[in-house]
Design a protein around this motif. Structure first.
Motif, short mmCIF file in Angstrom:
data_model
loop_
_atom_site.label_atom_id
_atom_site.label_comp_id
_atom_site.label_asym_id
_atom_site.label_seq_id
_atom_site.Cartn_x
_atom_site.Cartn_y
_atom_site.Cartn_z
N MET A 282 10.56 -10.33 7.68
CA MET A 282 11.36 -9.11 7.69
C MET A 282 10.89 -8.15 8.78
O MET A 282 11.70 -7.57 9.51
CB MET A 282 11.30 -8.44 6.32
N GLY A 401 20.18 -6.01 4.63
CA GLY A 401 19.20 -6.90 4.00
C GLY A 401 18.79 -6.37 2.65
O GLY A 401 19.07 -5.23 2.30
N SER A 408 19.68 -11.76 6.08
CA SER A 408 19.60 -10.46 6.74
C SER A 408 20.42 -10.44 8.01
O SER A 408 20.61 -11.47 8.67
CB SER A 408 18.14 -10.13 7.07
#
Length: 660
Positions: A282, A401, A408
């Protein structure tokens, strides 16, 4: 080969029927399988499309090839890094150790509340002390400790110290109280709770419900007389612990790091599992996708119990060596002053923050800053350009996301509007996500004759799904502590027969260039004040406060406001509800964002045959007095009470004169 024949026919000038993306994708897979290199495959695809009458593809190709190549390079870079970390059995603490080696004396964290600055080396030593303290107290790999405190630098140092010895942190929303708070601690099987002194009252209210076996540590300026019996003050214990690196457990890149709680479509908050690889993925996709550098200074005023604040924000510090400014809570009046003071180049936002900033009086500092990028999600099209122009921000780094999702998106090409990302239309299978058709009434997936979900065409709304490939860290789905909750987010035979896919629960729309636009959230959940609100949870709480009356909770749109405001329809045929008492009780039981902004009192609520509340008509009526004959009330925050909603007040809310 058939495709060569087709290309030759095309070159001869014959007009051939258009070919859809499915056919081209199948052909590309075939070309790759026979071993053709990419520099031969791409021209072949282009010729195939053009020769088949797909001239529209040339426009798409020309306008998206640069964007798609950048995204492909980002995915490749992150994937190669992930493979290295997997091979070397790295973890976030090990990656952070590399960061400390590179940037030891550089400022890592600045806490705006005190102005205190921690270098990377100081953060490393503090987290070592936390780790050694927990080891001395008998905590071991796989144990869980709940972290319940407001934003500050110690927050990062505490969970990072836990991670160094394999102890998993349960990051609890500091707005939670009573049953919801007990639930979050209990489902995580936490052996201890570390709480901020500012939350002493909240912990004291539920301490007896947590069990005597749960150890309690208080961080901050505490009063021994107010905290639960047996609580220890954390600061002197940490200061007295050794600062050397503790023995490292045998953890891998796909082991659990911590838990972040997220509202589901039903019931109490769910504990989403965040593994080390997910944290890295992420943070890294945002870093490389939006072309950040370690010289950037990021302003993080979002709560650290959320993935946006703790992973997308703080992750840039731990992994990439960026300086991050942490603020206790968002302040619209101090936002730009802070950015100027700390030379911030990137700011984080959620949609609400942008609107609050635009509502502030014009001040000099709002254009004296060095901010080059605003990073976040939920910025509405109606204020997108105004936000960029007024505050002189060149780039809006909007993304989509969720903590647990594998699909995402990122607006890497600074597409102005509400685009939260894209998927390539040139090579759509490279990133296995898709919009699939759903029944707009039931939100059930619509399948074709073969039982596989039907992909949406450009301009057609659909639910975003991501194909699950569990042995691929970029595509895996780790789910929740509750296996039942995990199973509800997985569908089968989505892309093809027998596969598995993650259900985002969100409806998006894609244009012909692959840009994605957020439309709505499915299920019994709505978003308000940057938080997901579970209607089932709020209904249960309000019903209990109202002596078990029937209560239906749903979200309603308010012009000019991001998300949906909460509205509660209450069955009260005898008009017995005491609104003053109700407000006081509600303030104790629910966080601010979950408290209904509007109330509707009616004789009874409609139910289905299975005793589920029917909300469609209630949502359609909304809070319009001219459409509703029942009594309506509005939560006036300036007065701290509900006031009767009439036509005049209704018009004031619609015009924006009356603030929510």
């Amino acid at each position: 080969m058939a495709w060569l024949v087709r290309c030759n026919l095309a070159n001869s000038g014959l007009r051939l029927p258009p070919v859809d993306a499915t056919a081209s994708t199948a052909m590309l897979r075939a070309l790759l399988l026979v071993g053709l290199p990419w520099y031969q495959v791409l021209p072949a695809i282009l010729i195939f499309y053009l020769g088949s009458g797909g001239w529209n593809f040339l426009d798409i190709f020309a306008k998206t090839v640069g964007r798609d190549l950048h995204a492909a390079s980002v995915l490749l870079r992150v994937k190669l890094n992930v493979r290295r970390h997997l091979r070397e059995k790295n973890t976030i603490p090990k990656i952070f150790a590399e960061t400390v080696h590179r940037h030891g004396d550089k400022t890592a964290l600045i806490f705006e509340g005190t102005g205190e600055r921690w270098t990377f080396r100081q953060l490393d030593e503090y987290s070592n002390r936390v780790a050694n303290l927990l080891l001395e107290r008998g905590f071991k790999e796989g144990d869980v400790v709940a972290l319940f405190m407001e934003n500050r630098s110690q927050y990062v140092g505490i969970w990072l110290g836990m991670a160094k010895i394999g102890v998993e942190a349960a990051l609890i929303n500091f707005n939670l109280r009573l049953d919801a708070l007990v639930h979050c601690v209990t489902i995580s099987n936490a052996k201890a709770v570390i709480f901020g002194s500012e939350l002493t009252d909240a912990v004291s209210e539920v301490h007896s419900s947590m069990g005597k076996a749960v150890q309690m540590f208080c961080s901050g300026d505490w009063d021994p007389k107010r905290v639960p019996q047996g609580t220890e003050c954390l600061e002197p214990l940490v200061a007295g612990a050794p600062s050397h690196l503790p023995p490292r457990p045998d953890r891998s890149f796909i082991d659990r790091l911590f838990y972040i709680y997220t509202s589901g479509t039903t019931g109490m908050p769910k504990a989403a599992i965040v593994v080390h690889s997910r944290y890295y993925r992420m943070a890294a996709l945002v870093y490389y996708g939006f072309r950040m550098t370690s010289d950037d200074v990021l302003y993080d005023c979002l709560p650290l119990y959320h993935s946006a604040g703790n992973i997308v924000g703080v992750g840039q510090c731990l992994i990439h060596g960026m300086t991050v400014v942490i603020r206790k809570k968002f302040s619209a009046s101090r936002f730009w002053d802070d950015c100027v003071k700390y030379n911030c180049t990137i700011v984080q936002y959620i949609g609400e923050i942008c609107r609050y900033l635009l509502n502030q009086p014009v001040r000099d500092t709002e254009r004296q800053h060095r901010v080059r990028m605003a990073l976040g999600n939920g910025l509405r099209q109606s204020i997108w350009e105004e936000f960029m122009n007024r505050f002189n921000i060149p780039q809006i780094a909007e993304f989509y996301g969720a903590t647990e999702c594998n699909c995402s998106l990122g607006n890497f090409d600074n597409k102005v509007g509400t685009s939260c990302g894209f998927n390539s239309q040139i090579l759509p299978f490279i990133y296995p996500i898709r919009l699939v058709r759903v029944d707009e009434e039931t939100m059930e997936l619509i399948r074709g004759p073969d039982g596989v979900c039907i992909p949406c065409k450009p301009g057609e709304p659909g639910q975003l799904v991501g194909r699950i490939i569990q042995n691929d860290p970029l595509r895996r789905f780790d789910g929740y502590v509750s296996q039942t909750a995990t199973n509800k987010k997985i569908a089968h035979s989505v892309f093809k027969k027998g596969d598995s896919a993650y259900l985002s629960g969100d409806v998006l729309i894609m244009d012909k260039y692959g840009h994605m636009y957020f439309k709505d959230r499915t299920g019994d959940t709505f978003r308000w004040k940057g938080e997901n609100v579970s209607t089932t949870e709020v209904e249960g709480t309000l019903s209990r406060l109202l002596d078990m009356k029937d209560v239906v909770v749903y979200g309603v749109e308010v012009p000019g406001a991001e998300g949906k405001a909460g509205m509660a329809a209450i069955a009260d045929p005898s008009h017995s509800t005491n609104l003053e008492k109700f407000v006081k009780d509600m303030e104790k039981a629910l966080p601010p964002y979950a408290r209904p902004v509007f109330l509707r009192f009616l004789p009874e609520v409609n139910k289905t045959g299975t005793f589920k509340f029917q909300k469609t008509e209630l949502r359609r009526d909304s809070f319009d007095p001219s459409a509703v004959s029942d009594r309506l009330y509005f939560l006036d925050s300036s007065k701290g009470r509900y006031v009767q909603l009439d036509e005049e007040l209704y018009r004031s809310i619609l015009s924006g004169k009356c603030k929510l």
